[in-house]
Design a protein around this motif. Sequence first.
Motif: not given
Length: 317
Positions: A245-256
Amino acid sequence: MQGRPVAQAAMLAARISGDATVAHSLAFARAVEAALGVEVPARAVWLRALMAELERIANHLGDIGAICNDAAFAFMLAQTSQLRERVLRTADACFGHRLMMDRVIPGGVATDLPERGAGLLLELVAELRKRFPPLVAIYDGKASLQDRTVTTGFVSAELVTRFGAGGHVGRASGRDQDARRSPGYAPYDALNFEVPVLTEGDVNARVWVRIREVEQSLSLIEQIVARLPAISRGLDHPSVPLDSGRGGEGMALVESFRGEILTWVRLDGEGAVTRCHPRDPSWFQWPLLEAAIGGNIVADFPLCNKSFNCSYAGHDL
């Protein structure tokens, strides 16, 4: 992904580049969790890192052998393929899938370690620590092989910095960057590990970065197994339900195993994806292959190419 529920979009993220399915899944999951303000259970956070390090080891072992094979040293490919198979079988026994696809999900993980999982992982670490160093010595001691890898496929520190190349491509040319350390994310902020960095910038340096990262990942697996948080009933299950029931923006940085994966996502109020940008590290590495092959003999192109091992599918994004 556009218009799809988060759970369906997560399955697409896991299939962006099959050899980095854990890393891409983790980047997408963490971006969704940032958008929704979700706090993942501690045990799930550590299980995710466990899967990520297994994926890193499996791919580095395969690459080391394949690079040697492109220099007509098939023995190394045969040996490292055996070790890679051991890693994949252990992953299957512990998480129910050889590549651990769809095991990292938004909100946590889809499966927990079985009762014998910790023992299997420690057995794997012990076996690799016994069988891998002799292969490293063989690689380093073959003059005909060193003749093909040392000074071949040079990429300058200036170029990797200008292009922002990460992973083994960047670190082999002196760019000291690893997303697990900077900006960092859990549980790596509570673990001890080194980021191998060399300055030679050639195929040999890219092999040695992989070798050292295998060694570091083995240590990380031991640390994670020893400190894996227990499940506290009602408080700390491996995953949590997401609030649609919520929205928004998000970002993530991951080391592959290739380098930094950055994923940005926007969710609407119904929990569906409106936009998503998963950026594979190959974006910043492929252009440098042109510089690496300059001045080399035609027969060394496969060596240069495999020492990069960029993702065709990931780059197509």
